[in-house]
Enzyme design. Structure first.
Site, PDB file in Angstrom:
ATOM      1  N   SER A  38       0.790  -0.430   0.630  1.00 54.98           N
ATOM      2  CA  SER A  38      -0.229   0.167  -0.121  1.00 54.98           C
ATOM      3  C   SER A  38       1.048   0.950   0.186  1.00 54.98           C
ATOM      4  O   SER A  38       1.825   1.279  -0.917  1.00 54.98           O
ATOM      5  CB  SER A  38      -1.189  -0.171   1.338  1.00 54.98           C
ATOM      6  OG  SER A  38      -1.810   0.942   2.056  1.00 54.98           O
ATOM      7  N   ASP A  87      -8.408  -5.347  -6.033  1.00 56.76           N
ATOM      8  CA  ASP A  87      -8.123  -3.798  -5.360  1.00 56.76           C
ATOM      9  C   ASP A  87      -8.811  -2.619  -6.156  1.00 56.76           C
ATOM     10  O   ASP A  87      -8.280  -2.438  -7.762  1.00 56.76           O
ATOM     11  CB  ASP A  87      -6.848  -3.880  -5.079  1.00 56.76           C
ATOM     12  CG  ASP A  87      -5.813  -2.932  -4.974  1.00 56.76           C
ATOM     13  OD1 ASP A  87      -6.942  -1.591  -4.052  1.00 56.76           O
ATOM     14  OD2 ASP A  87      -4.981  -3.169  -3.717  1.00 56.76           O
ATOM     15  N   HIS A 120      -7.605  -4.343  -1.234  1.00 55.49           N
ATOM     16  CA  HIS A 120      -6.690  -4.214  -0.709  1.00 55.49           C
ATOM     17  C   HIS A 120      -5.885  -4.418   0.389  1.00 55.49           C
ATOM     18  O   HIS A 120      -4.671  -4.410   0.541  1.00 55.49           O
ATOM     19  CB  HIS A 120      -6.508  -2.370  -0.692  1.00 55.49           C
ATOM     20  CG  HIS A 120      -5.390  -1.884  -0.560  1.00 55.49           C
ATOM     21  ND1 HIS A 120      -4.188  -1.922  -1.606  1.00 55.49           N
ATOM     22  CD2 HIS A 120      -4.986  -1.078   0.266  1.00 55.49           C
ATOM     23  CE1 HIS A 120      -4.060  -0.677  -0.789  1.00 55.49           C
ATOM     24  NE2 HIS A 120      -3.865  -0.213   0.175  1.00 55.49           N
TER      25      HIS A 120
HETATM   26  N1  LIG Z   1      -5.898  -1.437   6.464  1.00 56.45           N
HETATM   27  C1  LIG Z   1      -5.029  -0.476   5.583  1.00 56.45           C
HETATM   28  C2  LIG Z   1      -4.596  -0.125   4.255  1.00 56.45           C
HETATM   29  C3  LIG Z   1      -4.457   0.595   4.138  1.00 56.45           C
HETATM   30  O1  LIG Z   1      -2.437   0.605   3.779  1.00 56.45           O
HETATM   31  C4  LIG Z   1      -4.872   0.613   6.933  1.00 56.45           C
HETATM   32  O2  LIG Z   1      -5.716   0.715   8.020  1.00 56.45           O
HETATM   33  O3  LIG Z   1      -3.480   1.349   6.549  1.00 56.45           O
END
Ligand SMILES: N[C@@H](CCO)C(=O)O
Ligand SMILES: CC(=O)SCCNC(=O)CCNC(=O)[C@H](O)C(C)(C)COP(=O)(O)OP(=O)(O)OC[C@H]1O[C@@H](n2cnc3c(N)ncnc32)[C@H](O)[C@@H]1OP(=O)(O)O
Length: 498
Positions: free
Chosen positions: A216, A442, A479
């Site tokens: 991410s 995603d 994602h």
């Molecule tokens: N679920 C992750 C997604 C984003 O990286 C977060 O809360 O950071």
């Protein structure tokens, strides 16, 4: 029976209008309407009652310590850097902290270090430690024999600057006046976060990393580390990251920032001595959760089920997907600092490894560096002066084909293949082994963005690019797959790192 609308008391507005100020007022109207025997009973709003109760309980917290929660995930190491950090958009941190944790043992020649980058909201606590036995966010991915194998590697994870889990961010004290930065914190970029991390590596005497791994926003950080410090980089992993943010993901983060900033408790960022903007944070997290998972997952998991089908439908959360989102928002709203969310998510929006962007940033840095050395950095010189124009924005003539097919990257070249600007911008990575992973379900960092990274690197001459796409038959977690799929994400990462 008399209908309320036909028998309005002179002292009672018959139906809520734009005049009403507080939910308490609305509630009392509803109660009085019931007393007036309306055609139908007034709705109840347990979701709003809960929010009000939460505000009330937060306001009774000790004002000496401030009701704002302390954002910590427990014990961590701290690197304090006294050398100022010039940021890409002209801001300066006169000194700063980087919170970090490590697992495994650094070998004698310091060549086995892996820098693990976090997503937006995570702390340095990727795995439990003797001083903090709580499970970390990648607990099963790290350890002896795990994908990040602590028998072989020394794993370092940091909280990013701008964050709130020990690294300097908006909730930290500005050394200039001993008050919290709040929104006096400067605009920050992914590259700024990387520079702070490499100061930490310097302090640990780590000249070259065995690998950089991130998912991410961590994927952005991983790629940016390689582009900024190619000579200090061994192998590189980017999972569900991107080479530049695309408009849809910016749009989704924009809506989160907007709901947060519209919470009256946000107070333009100066909420640290009062009630934190927990309503806005909750809503922002609900929107974020919509982007982190996938419709097909929820189809399987919740379908059209309601929490309690025996009850009348409610305007508050009712379907299981609604109670799920409500829970996700509630769980997060006091766990993370609201200003950190704004700054870190904006840094994600600004991310662009294109060459032109890098050249412009370098030029700006040279100018600001000179001003910083001369001590002539104007106070607030780098503050935002962007205002909406009197006339609405007009659609800009398309520089790209307006007919870019859905789910395909827009290119700024007429020729097929990745844009030349991106190829040039990512060329510092042309010799590094790179693993790029993406997930078909995603919607936030879509699979095409992972193909874009891989194709760009290949077009730059890199012959060591592995690209893996997990299809919908493998993961519907969207994602967040990188947090949940040990076998397919972890397995590939472990194999790549060797
Ligand atoms: N679920 C992750 C997604 C984003 O990286 C977060 O809360 O950071
Ligand atoms: C690398 C990074 O930077 S990211 C950092 C990690 N992020 C976080 O930890 C953020 C918060 N956590 C999460 O987003 C998620 O928990 C994840 C992604 C870590 C794990 O996801 P999952 O295991 O699939 O959990 P899921 O999203 O299904 O949520 C489960 C919770 O929802 C609750 N829940 C499930 N269905 C419903 C429903 N219909 N209604 C209400 N609550 C529900 C469960 O009871 C459980 O509650 P709990 O967490 O309080 O025990």
């Amino acid at each position: 029976m008399t209908s309320l609308r036909g028998a309005t008391s002179p002292s009672l507005t018959p139906w809520p209008t734009a005049d009403y100020r507080s939910r308490r007022w609305t509630q009392s109207v509803a109660v009085r309407e019931q007393q007036f025997d309306s055609s139908n009973p007034a709705m109840s709003f347990p979701c709003l009652d809960a929010q009000e109760a939460k505000s009330a309980s937060l306001s009774t917290r000790s004002m000496s310590s401030g009701p704002e929660p302390s954002y910590t995930t427990g014990q961590h190491e701290n690197f304090h850097c006294k050398t100022p950090l010039l940021l890409d958009w002209g801001g300066v941190l006169p000194e700063f902290d980087v919170a970090y944790e490590t697992w495994g043992t650094l070998n004698a020649d310091k060549s086995n270090a892996i820098l693990l980058h976090t997503g937006l909201s995570a702390s340095s606590h990727a795995h439990s430690t003797p001083t903090n036995p709580k499970n970390g966010w990648w607990e099963k991915f790290i350890g002896p024999g795990a994908p990040l194998d602590t028998n072989k590697y020394y794993i370092i994870c940091t909280n990013v600057i701008g964050g709130c889990y020990g690294s300097t961010g908006p909730s930290s004290i500005d050394p200039s006046d001993s008050k919290r930065y709040a929104t006096r914190f400067p605009i920050l970029t992914i590259e700024d976060m990387v520079r702070a991390q490499f100061r930490l590596l310097d302090s640990l005497g780590i000249q070259k990393l065995h690998a950089s791994v991130g998912s991410s926003m961590g994927g952005m950080l991983s790629l940016a580390s390689g582009v900024l410090f190619p000579e200090r980089m061994g192998r590189l992993v980017s999972i569900s990251g991107c080479a530049r943010s695309h408009p849809y993901s910016i749009a989704m983060r924009h809506t989160q920032r907007q709901v947060l900033m519209m919470d009256p408790n946000w107070q333009r960022g100066f909420y640290y001595d009062s009630i934190p903007p927990h309503h806005g944070m909750k809503l922002a997290r609900e929107i974020a959760t919509v982007t982190y998972r996938s419709g097909p997952e929820w189809e399987n998991r919740f379908g059209r089920k309601r929490a309690d089908p025996s009850k009348q439908p409610a305007l508050c959360p009712d379907f299981l997907i609604e109670t799920y989102l409500d829970h996700a928002g509630e769980k997060f709203c006091l766990e993370y600092d609201a200003n950190s969310l704004l700054y870190v998510s904006k840094a994600m929006d600004l991310f662009d490894l294109g060459y032109a962007h890098q050249v412009a940033t370098r030029a700006r840095r040279v100018q600001n560096q000179k001003r910083m050395v001369l001590g002539s950095m104007e106070r607030n010189g780098a503050s935002c002066s962007l205002a909406l124009p009197d006339k609405p924005y007009e659609e800009q003539p398309a520089t790209l084909s307006s007919l870019t097919p859905m789910n395909e990257p827009a290119t700024d070249d007429s020729a097929d293949g990745p844009p030349q600007d991106l190829i040039r911008g990512m060329s510092p990575l042309k010799d590094h082994p790179v693993l790029v992973m993406g997930v078909a379900s995603d919607i936030l960092f879509p699979a095409w963005q992972q193909r874009e990274i891989a194709e760009t690197l290949r077009a730059a001459g890199n012959q060591n690019v592995e690209h893996v796409e997990l299809g919908e038959d493998i993961s519907l977690f969207g994602h967040d797959t990188f947090l949940l799929d040990l076998e397919n994400i972890g397995g590939r990462v472990g194999k790549f790192l060797g």
